[in-house]
Structure formats: C-alpha cells, structure tokens
Design a protein around this motif. Structure first.
Motif: not given
Length: 366
Positions: A171-186
């Motif tokens: 994972m790139p430094e400082g990147r927060v992993p996504g969460d498909i249960t909270r954010d709409p998929m794009e």
C-alpha cells in the motif's frame, strides 16, 4: 382487467406462519439445533460468514436455520444484521505466514519447507454416498493437532528469493484502505477494494468466471502456488496505548495463484500473482477469487482485455449475490401497471402490422 390479490396484512401474516411451519417440518423429527449446524454443516456456515462479511459461526448457523438452508437468504440476513453493529475500528493486517496451518498444499513444489499438509479435504474421497451417515453412528474420539506451532514460509516467498515472481503488493505510504461497506464503489477500482468485492462475491459466479479463464477466455495458465487453511490472530490497535491488543483467532483460507508473464520493455519475464482470502474453509471460493483477481489485472500488466472475467465493471457489478437476488426476485412483485402499458403497446403494434399487411395485399390485388 388485472386486479391485485386481496388480503393485505392478513395474507402476509399467514404467509409468515406457513413459512415458520415449513421451516420446522415434521414434528416427529427433533428440532435442528444451532450448534449442530455450526459444527456439522461448517462449510455452509463458512460460506455465509464469508459472503455475509461477518465472522460469527453462531449467527451464521442461526441465519441458515431461519433461511431453511437457503445460503443466499442466510447471507442476506447476516448482512442486514451486520449493519446494526457499531464500528469500533479496524484490526491490524493479518500475517498469514504466521498462520497455525491445518491444511496446506502446493501444486508447484512437491517438497517444500513445512511440507504438504492434506488436512480435512474431499480431494481424495470417492464420490459415493455413504449409507452409514444415514444412521446416528458414533465416530471415534476427536482428532487433535499434535506438535508445536511453526511458521510456514509461503511458496511465493521461495520464488521471490530468485526474483522470479513480481513483488508483493504494497500500500502506498499514507493511503487508507478502501471500505466497500461504507463507501460506494466507483470504477476503475483500486485492487484493495476490488479484492473486498471479490471476497464478498457469490462463489458460484466467481467459479464460473474462473473456469472461463482456464478455457481460453482470459488466456490464464495458472498454477496453485499454495492453498492454506488455518487460524490467524487478530490484533486491534487502541489509540490510548502504544501496542496492539490480541482479540482472538479466526479461520481463513488463502490462495496464491502463480501465472506466467511474458514480460514487457520494463519488466523481465516472471510469474505474476492472483490472490484470494476468505473466512473459514472455502478453498473453491479462494481459488476462484485468485483466478478472477489475476484476470482483472490484465490492464495493469499491459494485457488485452478480451474476456468477461477481465472486465472489472462486469465482474464486480454482478458478483454480489444479495444485489443479484434483489434484482431478480423483485420481478415477483406487482408490475400490473407496467405490464398493462406493454400489453396495450403490443396490441397496437400488432394491429398496425395487420393493417399494413392488409393494405399491401389490397395494393397487390389492384
């Protein structure tokens, strides 16, 4: 005219009562207990946990009982319950190399550090019905694992020592992993969110896509680098203290697929990875997930996207069985007005077609 069925609340209430009656079945047969489902139908329980995104064997077993064995309905129930739970934070990434391995097989190396562990598997069983299971036969005492917990190196790490496989994703430094249960998929998706969607995806759908990649619709020639099943420890980082707290262990299945890559102007020929990780003992799902993951990396690796399994939007948009169930089963709901409109349209089109044919016949007769 089409008239809606009368009854309303009373009809729905009676339908629920009838459903409960069918669920219970013959009263002369003992009621099925939750612990029986959890212990003896464990593969089905594991699937409900994996695709329901909630690791709780008791709740998954309850959902299976409530759904009368319909696993997709049980997955729907678990997801609905999951939305009611508070979110306290995220656990640390698990280290599957430190897994307490129960089963571990590789199709790439016969002799490898840590050895091959067959574990509980159907792979070598005869597909013949066992009539003895129809009776309450007592089996021998439970099998227990012997020996100490040893760290088992991954097959991909062996290839990495020779530089023959692409580096593991970071994972790139400082990147927060996504969460498909909270954010709409794009779309396009990052690989971390795509893997989340695949992990929740319907096993049958992913299996069909994975099979298609092996039959030429994706140009994959995979090897099972490793499939491993075992317990991994979860740790939770609490802001008030400076170390992670162990929460317990969960059982997971991990699969690393190894695929040949011809290389490019910047990258030498090497092996690439497809990855799958799911709750419980779910080898078929983890393997299908790994094959689909590799297929969906076609663009990233400079390969032509020519097959359905390589189309990210197609795969991810149709992999979720709860969404698919909603779209398909909503067709049972009343569509009386829509159908009447189409019925009138078809009648009008037929009348116009008949008139045109009649006019053409009259002209020909003249």
């Amino acid at each position: 005219m089409y008239v809606a069925v009368k009854g309303g609340e009373a009809a729905i209430s009676n339908a629920h009562r009838l459903l409960a009656d069918r669920r219970r079945g013959d009263r002369d047969v003992p009621d099925l207990r939750i612990d029986q489902i959890a212990e003896q139908l464990s593969v089905g329980v594991d699937r409900v946990m994996a695709e329901g995104s909630l690791y709780d064997k008791e709740l998954a077993a309850l959902a299976i009982k409530q759904a009368r064995g319909d696993l997709i309905e049980a997955i729907f129930l678990v997801r609905a319950y999951r939305t009611t739970l508070p979110r306290f934070g995220y656990t640390q990434p698990i280290d599957t190399e430190d897994m307490l391995v129960e089963r571990r097989v590789s199709a790439t190396y016969k002799d490898l550090p840590g050895g091959q562990l067959l574990g509980p598997t159907f792979d070598y069983t005869h597909r013949l019905l066992d009539p003895e299971l129809a009776h309450d036969k007592q089996v021998d005492k439970p099998v227990t694992r012997e020996g100490e917990h040893e760290k088992v190196v991954r097959v991909s790490s062996i290839l990495a020592q020779e530089g023959l496989i692409e580096a593991d994703g970071e994972m790139p430094e400082g990147r927060v992993p996504g969460d498909i249960t909270r954010d709409p998929m794009e779309f396009p998706m990052e690989r971390d969110t795509r893997l989340q969607a695949l992990a929740r995806g319907d096993e049958g759908f992913l299996l069909a896509l994975a099979y298609s990649t092996q039959r030429g619709y994706g140009m994959n020639h995979p090897f099972v680098g490793e499939v491993r099943i075992g317990e991994v420890e979860l740790e939770f980082e609490v802001p008030e203290i400076d170390f992670a707290i162990p929460l317990g262990t969960v059982q997971v299945t991990e699969c690393q697929m190894v695929n040949k890559f011809k290389g490019s102007a910047k990258v030498p020929p090497q092996f690439t990875r497809g990855y799958g990780l799911v709750f419980g003992q779910s080898e078929r799902k983890a393997m299908a997930m790994a094959l689909c993951d590799r297929a969906l990396r076609a663009g990233e690796l400079g390969e032509d996207r020519t097959a359905p399994a390589q189309d990210e939007e197609f795969v991810i948009s149709h992999a979720d069985n709860v969404q698919a169930t909603g779209f398909v089963e909503h067709l049972k709901l009343p569509h009386y007005v829509d159908f009447q409109a189409e019925l009138e349209l078809v009648r009008k089109m037929r009348a116009e077609q008949a008139k045109a044919a009649s006019d053409a016949f009259d002209l020909a007769a003249e």
